[in-house]
Design a protein around this motif. Structure first.
Motif, short mmCIF file in Angstrom:
data_model
loop_
_atom_site.label_atom_id
_atom_site.label_comp_id
_atom_site.label_asym_id
_atom_site.label_seq_id
_atom_site.Cartn_x
_atom_site.Cartn_y
_atom_site.Cartn_z
N GLY A 382 0.79 -1.24 0.00
CA GLY A 382 0.00 0.00 0.00
C GLY A 382 0.82 1.28 0.00
O GLY A 382 0.33 2.32 0.45
N TYR A 383 2.06 1.24 -0.51
CA TYR A 383 2.83 2.48 -0.61
C TYR A 383 2.08 3.46 -1.51
O TYR A 383 1.33 3.06 -2.41
N ASN A 384 2.32 4.74 -1.30
CA ASN A 384 1.57 5.74 -2.05
C ASN A 384 2.25 6.17 -3.35
O ASN A 384 1.70 6.99 -4.09
N GLY A 385 3.43 5.63 -3.61
CA GLY A 385 4.12 5.96 -4.86
C GLY A 385 5.48 5.29 -4.90
O GLY A 385 6.00 4.88 -3.85
N VAL A 386 6.03 5.16 -6.12
CA VAL A 386 7.35 4.52 -6.27
C VAL A 386 8.22 5.35 -7.22
O VAL A 386 7.73 5.83 -8.26
N VAL A 387 9.49 5.50 -6.86
CA VAL A 387 10.45 6.20 -7.73
C VAL A 387 11.58 5.24 -8.10
O VAL A 387 12.13 4.56 -7.22
N ASN A 388 11.89 5.19 -9.37
CA ASN A 388 12.97 4.33 -9.88
C ASN A 388 14.15 5.25 -10.22
O ASN A 388 14.08 6.04 -11.15
N VAL A 389 15.23 5.16 -9.44
CA VAL A 389 16.38 6.08 -9.58
C VAL A 389 17.54 5.34 -10.25
O VAL A 389 17.93 4.27 -9.78
N TYR A 390 18.10 5.91 -11.32
CA TYR A 390 19.16 5.17 -12.03
C TYR A 390 20.01 6.08 -12.90
O TYR A 390 19.62 7.20 -13.21
N PRO A 391 21.18 5.56 -13.30
CA PRO A 391 22.01 6.33 -14.22
C PRO A 391 21.36 6.30 -15.60
O PRO A 391 20.85 5.26 -16.02
N PHE A 392 21.42 7.42 -16.28
CA PHE A 392 20.90 7.51 -17.64
C PHE A 392 21.50 6.37 -18.47
O PHE A 392 22.70 6.11 -18.39
N THR A 393 20.70 5.67 -19.20
CA THR A 393 21.04 4.50 -20.05
C THR A 393 21.29 3.20 -19.28
O THR A 393 21.71 2.21 -19.87
N CYS A 394 21.07 3.18 -17.99
CA CYS A 394 21.31 1.94 -17.23
C CYS A 394 20.38 0.84 -17.74
O CYS A 394 19.15 1.01 -17.79
#
Ligand code: SF4
Length: 454
Positions: A382-394
C-alpha cells in the motif's frame, strides 16, 4: 596481440584483484556514505589503514578521462580516485608512492557493465606513470564478495561476518534518517544527529568488529535509535509513503542523485529506499540458486565430480544466506522494538512475486530482479508511490521501467522514473512535485502503506 595490448592485459591481470592489505592505505569510495564509514571502521579493527575518499569533487576529472559512453557511476568513481591521488601527490611531494595505496573497487558479474569499471579505471590509471603502482583491490559477486587473498583465511571469514553486519547497521541508520527527517521538530536536527550517530557506530565497529562482538555494537545502536526517535514531532501527521528502487549506486549516492530523497521530502513525502543488504543477500541467493541448477544438471548427466562441487557450493552458500538472514533479523528485531523502521524484502519472496505474475526471471539476473519485485512489494504493502532512480542509459533500470510502468498505470499507483547523468534538468523538481501531488491524492483515497515488509 600487439605489445600495447599485451601490456594492458598484463596490467589487468596483475594490478586488479585481491592483494594483501597489510601495510597499505586502503581507499574506499563513497557510495552510501554511512556504509563506507562503517566498513572503514571494520577494516581498521583488523589493523588495515582504511580511509573513505571524498566524492564528487573530482567529477570533471572523471568526465575528462571517460568517453561519455560509460555508466555515470564509473565517471564519478574515476573522478574520485584521480582527484584523491592528485591531492595526495601534491601533499606528499617526492615522498608520494602510489604503491602504498590500494583502491577498493568491487565488481559484479552478469550482463552488465559494473564488472568493467575497475578494468576501465586500470587503463586510465596506467596512463599516468606515477599511478601505475596503485593496485585496484577488487571483490566479485561471483563468489559473493569473499575477501580471501586480501586477509588471512580466518580473518577473511570474520571480516565477512562483521562486514555484513555493518551493511545491515548502515541500512538501519539510513532508514532512521528517512524515518525521522520528514517529521523533525527543528529543521536540520535529523541530519546533524545522523552525522554524529555515524561516528558513534563507526567507532563501535572499530572497537568490536574484528572480535565479532556484536552485542556492544547493538547496544550502541539501541541508544542511537532511542535518541533519534526523540527528534520526531508527534504532532506532524503521517505523510505519503514513497518506495525507492533502482541502480544501487545512484539510489544511494546522494550527490549523483541530486539528493532525490530530500527533494521528495521537501514536497511532502516519507521515503523507504531499497537497502544495500538486499543486494548482498541477492548475490548469495543467486550463487545458491546457480549451485542448485548445476546440481540438477550434473545429476542428469551423472557427472560425479561436478555433483560433489555443486553440493559443496549449495551447502556453503546456503549456510552464508541463513547466517545473513539470521543477523539481519537480529538487528531489525532490536531496532523495531524502538521504532517502526521498514524491514527488508526476503529474496525467496521476491523471486516468487516475479514467478506469480510471470514478469521477469531470476535466470536473467541483474538488479532488475530486485527492482521489479521490490516495486510490486511496495504496491502490495500500500505504498503511495514509487520512484525508480538510475544512471541515464542503465540497462537493468530501463528494463524495470518498461515492465513496471504499464502495471503502475493500470493499478493507479504514482510512479516516476528518475534517470541522472550529472546534468541539471530544469523540469526535475516540477516532475517530483507533480508526482508527490499524485501520491498525496493516493494517500487521501487509499490511506497510507505500512513499512513492514517481511
Ligand atoms: S547496473 Fe546500470 S549503471 Fe550499473 S553497470 Fe549495469 S548498466 Fe551500468
Amino acid at each position: 596481440m600487439d605489445r600495447h595490448s599485451s601490456q594492458t592485459f598484463r596490467s589487468l591481470s596483475e594490478k586488479v584483484g585481491r592483494f594483501r592489505l597489510t601495510g597499505k592505505k586502503l581507499l574506499i569510495p563513497q557510495m552510501n556514505r554511512i556504509g563506507g564509514h562503517l566498513l572503514a571502521g571494520i577494516f581498521r579493527s583488523f589493523g588495515i589503514d582504511a580511509h573513505v575518499m571524498e566524492t564528487y569533487r573530482g567529477l570533471d576529472l572523471g568526465k575528462e578521462f571517460t568517453s561519455g559512453k560509460e555508466c555515470f557511476p564509473c565517471q564519478v568513481t574515476t573522478g574520485d580516485i584521480l582527484l584523491y591521488m592528485k591531492e595526495e601527490k601534491e601533499r606528499l611531494g617526492p615522498a608520494f608512492d602510489a604503491g602504498n595505496y590500494i583502491y577498493f573497487m568491487p565488481e559484479a558479474g552478469g550482463p552488465c557493465r559494473f564488472g568493467m569499471y575497475n578494468k576501465h579505471q586500470r587503463i586510465v590509471l596506467d596512463t599516468f606513470p606515477e599511478l601505475q603502482d596503485l593496485k585496484i583491490g577488487s571483490l566479485t559477486s561471483k563468489d559473493s564478495y569473499s575477501l580471501e587473498g586480501m586477509l588471512d583465511k580466518e580473518q577473511a571469514r570474520s571480516f565477512r561476518k562483521a562486514g555484513y553486519f555493518s551493511v545491515v547497521v548502515a541500512d538501519v541508520l539510513d532508514r532512521l534518517l528517512w524515518r525521522i527527517r520528514p517529521y523533525e521538530k527543528s529543521r536540520g536536527a535529523a541530519d546533524a544527529f545522523i552525522e554524529k550517530a555515524m561516528t558513534v557506530m563507526a567507532d563501535a565497529f572499530e572497537a568490536h568488529g574484528a572480535a565479532l562482538r556484536f552485542d556492544p555494537i547493538l547496544d550502541a545502536l539501541d541508544a542511537v535509535i532511542e535518541e533519534g526517535k526523540g527528534i520526531i514531532d508527534p504532532a506532524v501527521p503521517p505523510k505519503p509513503l514513497i518506495g525507492v528502487v533502482g541502480e544501487i549506486y545512484l539510489r544511494t549516492h546522494v550527490q549523483s542523485n541530486q539528493d532525490v530523497i530530500r527533494v521528495i521530502e521537501k514536497f511532502g513525502g516519507e521515503v523507504v529506499n531499497a537497502s544495500i543488504a538486499e543486494w548482498v543477500n541477492y548475490t548469495t541467493y543467486d550463487r545458491k540458486r546457480e549451485a542448485r541448477i548445476g546440481l540438477r544438471l550434473s545429476f542428469k548427466q551423472l557427472r560425479v565430480k561436478k555433483i560433489k562441487e555443486h553440493l559443496k557450493s549449495l551447502l556453503g552458500y546456503g549456510i552464508d544466506l541463513s547466517y545473513q538472514q539470521m543477523r539481519q533479523n537480529q538487528v531489525y528485531k532490536r531496532v523495531r522494538a524502538h521504532l517502526d523502521l521498514a524491514e527488508d524484502h526476503r529474496l525467496d519472496r521476491l523471486e516468487n512475486v516475479l514467478q506469480e505474475d510471470d514478469l521477469y526471471s531470476f535466470d536473467v539476473g541483474t538488479e532488475a530482479c530486485l527492482s521489479i519485485s521490490g516495486i510490486l512489494e511496495y504496491m502490495h504493502h500500500g505504498y503511495n508511490g514509487v520512484v525508480n532512480v538510475y544512471p541515464f542509459t542503465c540497462m537493468p533500470s530501463t528494463i524495470t521501467s518498461s515492465i513496471v510502468k504499464p502495471i503502475m498505470n493500470r493499478m493507479k499507483v504514482p510512479y516516476l522514473d528518475a534517470p541522472y547523468d550529472g546534468s541539471y534538468q530544469p523540469g526535475r523538481e516540477a516532475s517530483i512535485r507533480t508526482f508527490m501531488y499524485q501520491a498525496q491524492q493516493h494517500l487521501n483515497k487509499h490511506g497510507r502503506g505500512s513499512e513492514s515488509h517481511s
